[in-house]
Every structure is written in structure tokens, then in C-alpha cells.
Design a protein around this motif. Structure first.
Motif, PDB file in Angstrom:
ATOM      1  N   ILE A   1      93.480  13.963  -3.665  1.00  0.00           N
ATOM      2  CA  ILE A   1      94.696  13.456  -3.024  1.00  0.00           C
ATOM      3  C   ILE A   1      95.627  12.904  -4.099  1.00  0.00           C
ATOM      4  O   ILE A   1      95.214  12.034  -4.878  1.00  0.00           O
ATOM      5  N   TYR A   2      96.860  13.384  -4.132  1.00  0.00           N
ATOM      6  CA  TYR A   2      97.840  12.884  -5.086  1.00  0.00           C
ATOM      7  C   TYR A   2      98.325  11.506  -4.631  1.00  0.00           C
ATOM      8  O   TYR A   2      98.892  11.377  -3.539  1.00  0.00           O
ATOM      9  N   PRO A   3      98.124  10.467  -5.441  1.00  0.00           N
ATOM     10  CA  PRO A   3      98.488   9.117  -5.011  1.00  0.00           C
ATOM     11  C   PRO A   3      99.972   8.814  -5.114  1.00  0.00           C
ATOM     12  O   PRO A   3     100.450   7.842  -4.538  1.00  0.00           O
ATOM     13  N   ASP A   4     100.688   9.631  -5.852  1.00  0.00           N
ATOM     14  CA  ASP A   4     102.116   9.401  -6.057  1.00  0.00           C
ATOM     15  C   ASP A   4     102.783  10.746  -6.279  1.00  0.00           C
ATOM     16  O   ASP A   4     102.111  11.785  -6.348  1.00  0.00           O
ATOM     17  N   ALA A   5     104.103  10.757  -6.360  1.00  0.00           N
ATOM     18  CA  ALA A   5     104.822  11.990  -6.666  1.00  0.00           C
ATOM     19  C   ALA A   5     104.553  12.351  -8.116  1.00  0.00           C
ATOM     20  O   ALA A   5     104.943  11.622  -9.028  1.00  0.00           O
ATOM     21  N   LEU A   6     103.875  13.486  -8.327  1.00  0.00           N
ATOM     22  CA  LEU A   6     103.396  13.866  -9.653  1.00  0.00           C
ATOM     23  C   LEU A   6     103.483  15.372  -9.827  1.00  0.00           C
ATOM     24  O   LEU A   6     103.505  16.122  -8.846  1.00  0.00           O
ATOM     25  N   PRO A   7     103.493  15.843 -11.064  1.00  0.00           N
ATOM     26  CA  PRO A   7     103.325  17.281 -11.269  1.00  0.00           C
ATOM     27  C   PRO A   7     101.888  17.678 -10.956  1.00  0.00           C
ATOM     28  O   PRO A   7     100.976  16.847 -11.048  1.00  0.00           O
ATOM     29  N   GLY A   8     101.682  18.923 -10.550  1.00  0.00           N
ATOM     30  CA  GLY A   8     100.314  19.338 -10.247  1.00  0.00           C
ATOM     31  C   GLY A   8     100.223  20.807  -9.891  1.00  0.00           C
ATOM     32  O   GLY A   8     101.183  21.395  -9.385  1.00  0.00           O
ATOM     33  N   GLY A   9      99.039  21.379 -10.101  1.00  0.00           N
ATOM     34  CA  GLY A   9      98.839  22.799  -9.841  1.00  0.00           C
ATOM     35  C   GLY A   9      97.799  23.110  -8.787  1.00  0.00           C
ATOM     36  O   GLY A   9      97.414  24.269  -8.621  1.00  0.00           O
ATOM     37  N   TRP A  10      97.325  22.099  -8.057  1.00  0.00           N
ATOM     38  CA  TRP A  10      96.346  22.358  -7.002  1.00  0.00           C
ATOM     39  C   TRP A  10      97.038  22.907  -5.759  1.00  0.00           C
ATOM     40  O   TRP A  10      98.246  22.722  -5.559  1.00  0.00           O
ATOM     41  N   GLN A  11      96.260  23.570  -4.904  1.00  0.00           N
ATOM     42  CA  GLN A  11      96.785  24.152  -3.671  1.00  0.00           C
ATOM     43  C   GLN A  11      96.937  23.053  -2.617  1.00  0.00           C
ATOM     44  O   GLN A  11      95.969  22.397  -2.225  1.00  0.00           O
ATOM     45  N   LEU A  12      98.162  22.851  -2.127  1.00  0.00           N
ATOM     46  CA  LEU A  12      98.452  21.782  -1.178  1.00  0.00           C
ATOM     47  C   LEU A  12      98.235  22.265   0.248  1.00  0.00           C
ATOM     48  O   LEU A  12      98.912  23.187   0.712  1.00  0.00           O
ATOM     49  N   ILE A  13      97.278  21.639   0.958  1.00  0.00           N
ATOM     50  CA  ILE A  13      96.965  22.073   2.317  1.00  0.00           C
ATOM     51  C   ILE A  13      97.350  21.036   3.368  1.00  0.00           C
ATOM     52  O   ILE A  13      97.326  21.324   4.559  1.00  0.00           O
ATOM     53  N   GLY A  14      97.705  19.822   2.957  1.00  0.00           N
ATOM     54  CA  GLY A  14      98.070  18.784   3.913  1.00  0.00           C
ATOM     55  C   GLY A  14      98.585  17.561   3.198  1.00  0.00           C
ATOM     56  O   GLY A  14      98.760  17.552   1.967  1.00  0.00           O
ATOM     57  N   ARG A  15      98.814  16.514   3.993  1.00  0.00           N
ATOM     58  CA  ARG A  15      99.332  15.276   3.399  1.00  0.00           C
ATOM     59  C   ARG A  15      98.868  14.085   4.243  1.00  0.00           C
ATOM     60  O   ARG A  15      98.823  14.172   5.477  1.00  0.00           O
ATOM     61  N   THR A  16      98.515  13.001   3.571  1.00  0.00           N
ATOM     62  CA  THR A  16      98.104  11.794   4.272  1.00  0.00           C
ATOM     63  C   THR A  16      99.162  10.702   4.135  1.00  0.00           C
ATOM     64  O   THR A  16      99.801  10.584   3.080  1.00  0.00           O
ATOM     65  N   PRO A  17      99.348   9.888   5.183  1.00  0.00           N
ATOM     66  CA  PRO A  17     100.256   8.749   5.063  1.00  0.00           C
ATOM     67  C   PRO A  17      99.593   7.558   4.389  1.00  0.00           C
ATOM     68  O   PRO A  17     100.254   6.554   4.104  1.00  0.00           O
ATOM     69  N   LEU A  18      98.281   7.655   4.119  1.00  0.00           N
ATOM     70  CA  LEU A  18      97.571   6.564   3.469  1.00  0.00           C
ATOM     71  C   LEU A  18      98.122   6.346   2.063  1.00  0.00           C
ATOM     72  O   LEU A  18      98.305   7.300   1.300  1.00  0.00           O
ATOM     73  N   ARG A  19      98.370   5.095   1.718  1.00  0.00           N
ATOM     74  CA  ARG A  19      98.848   4.778   0.371  1.00  0.00           C
ATOM     75  C   ARG A  19      97.641   4.655  -0.545  1.00  0.00           C
ATOM     76  O   ARG A  19      96.808   3.763  -0.372  1.00  0.00           O
ATOM     77  N   LEU A  20      97.535   5.557  -1.501  1.00  0.00           N
ATOM     78  CA  LEU A  20      96.355   5.626  -2.357  1.00  0.00           C
ATOM     79  C   LEU A  20      96.374   4.633  -3.507  1.00  0.00           C
ATOM     80  O   LEU A  20      95.322   4.257  -4.017  1.00  0.00           O
ATOM     81  N   PHE A  21      97.578   4.221  -3.933  1.00  0.00           N
ATOM     82  CA  PHE A  21      97.655   3.316  -5.079  1.00  0.00           C
ATOM     83  C   PHE A  21      98.834   2.374  -4.913  1.00  0.00           C
ATOM     84  O   PHE A  21      99.961   2.803  -4.704  1.00  0.00           O
ATOM     85  N   ASP A  22      98.539   1.078  -5.002  1.00  0.00           N
ATOM     86  CA  ASP A  22      99.553   0.038  -4.902  1.00  0.00           C
ATOM     87  C   ASP A  22      99.321  -0.948  -6.044  1.00  0.00           C
ATOM     88  O   ASP A  22      98.407  -1.769  -5.988  1.00  0.00           O
ATOM     89  N   PRO A  23     100.116  -0.882  -7.112  1.00  0.00           N
ATOM     90  CA  PRO A  23      99.878  -1.736  -8.280  1.00  0.00           C
ATOM     91  C   PRO A  23      99.993  -3.222  -7.979  1.00  0.00           C
ATOM     92  O   PRO A  23      99.480  -4.040  -8.740  1.00  0.00           O
TER      93      PRO A  23
END
Length: 234
Positions: free
Chosen positions: A179-201
């Protein structure tokens, strides 16, 4: 089972080699070792990977007149802790991650279906039915590498990586899902999206998931995704 061995990485770092490759058994051993070392050596930072544990320490505090060098002292303390009969694995947390699959949230779902020879609904069903475990965090703060993907869903990374993947994107890269925690570059296949916040500094515990957590995905529709995304303090 190969013995654990230590390798100096820097004046304040050791790498414990626990095994080889990406495998559930090796990950089990890594996470168990990490839990033991965190309890036994609270002043040493322990960072698990797929087959190793990084130990970061204050070399000055481990240096004593006439005593062993800091690397040796930390290595000996780590090995002694791992040999303890009380070195039991901790209980894992169970975390449910809501996911909106396909459409704008999962633009590569159709491609994953094509590569696997399955229908898009079957891809979603198999992915959501998986029992996953966070093997490690890496690539970016809070990015979980999850073991437990159905082998049928293992597909190659994209030939043309994106320069920006939306935060919360759930993706497949080879035999892993993450799961991408933030807007980032990436090459994995995107199949969905979660509203869960993965990282909060700003949070007391910035990463929502920890190595060792058990993870299940729960399919939600776009309306539910929007409602959860809009919640205050998300």
C-alpha cells in the motif's frame, strides 16, 4: 536452519543475517528475532527486513575501557538475547484495511485480470480473501510489504512506472502486495485504493501498520471510500 550471523555495516550499525530470500518461514524468524531484541536491547534500534535485522546503536555508549569494540559488544548481547529460553514471539495485531477496487481507484485491475487469465471480479475476490502479514516497512515511511498474496495473482511490475501514485493505492508487484502511504512514484500494478492513512508524521506512532501485523482487505464501494476519506482527522 542456518545460524544467524552478524555483519558490521557502519560504525554504529550491525546487520543480522537471519535467512535468505522472501519466504514466510524466514519472515517468521526475522520478526521473532526483532521482538526479542527490542525487549532485550531497548537502546538499540531494530529494523526488520525480509531476511535480516538492522541494529543501529550509539557506539559511544557501548564502548568501555578495556572492553570489546562496540560492534562486538552489541553482537554478543544480541546473540545472547536470541539464545534465551524466554525468546518467544509476540502476539500479532489484526488490522482490517478497507479497499475500493477497480475504476479510478484501481486503474491496473483490468491488466492484472488479463495477465492472470481471471475475471476482474475474481482478482478482487482472491485478493480480498488473502491472509496477509506485514513482513517489513520500506521504500517510503509507512509502506508495508505484505506476504500472503495468492500465487495466481503474482504479476510483473509495470514496464512504465508512474511518476505519481495516489496515496492509499493498493498494488501488486511480483509475489507481493503493498500500500502506497503517500503520493509517490511507483511501478506496481494498482488494483484499488484505501482511505486508511498509512503514515502520519505528527502521530505518536506515525506508521499505521507494524511489521508482524496480520492484515485483511475488505472491499468497499466508491461512496464508502469517499465518506471515509472525508472523515475529520483521517
Amino acid at each position: 536452519m542456518a545460524p544467524i550471523r552478524c555483519e558490521p555495516l557502519a560504525e554504529d550499525a550491525l546487520l543480522l543475517h537471519v535467512g535468505e530470500g522472501i519466504a514466510p518461514g524466514t519472515s517468521d524468524r526475522v520478526l521473532a528475532a526483532t521482538a526479542v531484541l527490542m525487549r532485550a536491547l531497548p537502546d538499540v534500534e531494530c529494523v526488520p527486513a525480509y531476511a535480516s535485522v538492522l541494529l543501529r546503536f550509539d557506539a559511544g555508549s557501548w564502548r568501555t575501557p578495556g572492553g570489546p569494540a562496540p560492534h562486538q559488544a552489541v553482537g554478543e548481547a544480541a546473540m545472547a538475547a536470541l539464545a534465551s529460553p524466554d525468546a518467544a514471539s509476540p502476539s500479532a495485531r489484526e488490522v482490517t484495511v478497507p479497499v475500493c477496487y477497480g475504476g479510478d481507484a484501481g486503474p491496473d485491475l483490468a491488466e492484472v485480470a488479463r495477465l492472470t487469465g481471471l475475471g476482474a471480479e475474481e482478482v478482487v475476490a482472491r485478493h480480498a480473501a488473502g491472509h496477509y502479514r506485514v513482513a517489513m516497512l520500506g521504500f517510503a515511511p509507512g509502506f508495508p510489504y505484505l506476504l500472503g498474496l495468492d500465487p495466481v495473482l503474482a504479476v510483473p511490475r509495470r514496464a512504465d512506472p508512474r511518476t505519481r501514485v495516489p496515496a492509499g493505492s493498493v498494488a501488486i508487484g511480483g509475489a507481493q502486495t503493498g500500500i502506497y502511504p503517500d503520493a509517490l512514484p511507483g511501478g506496481w500494478q494498482l488494483i484499488g485504493r484505501t482511505p486508511l492513512r498509512l503514515f502520519d508524521p505528527a502521530a505518536d506512532e506515525p506508521a499505521a501498520l507494524r511489521p508482524g501485523d496480520r492484515v485483511r482487505f475488505a472491499s468497499i464501494d466508491a461512496a464508502r471510500f469517499d465518506a471515509l476519506w472525508a472523515e475529520p482527522g483521517r
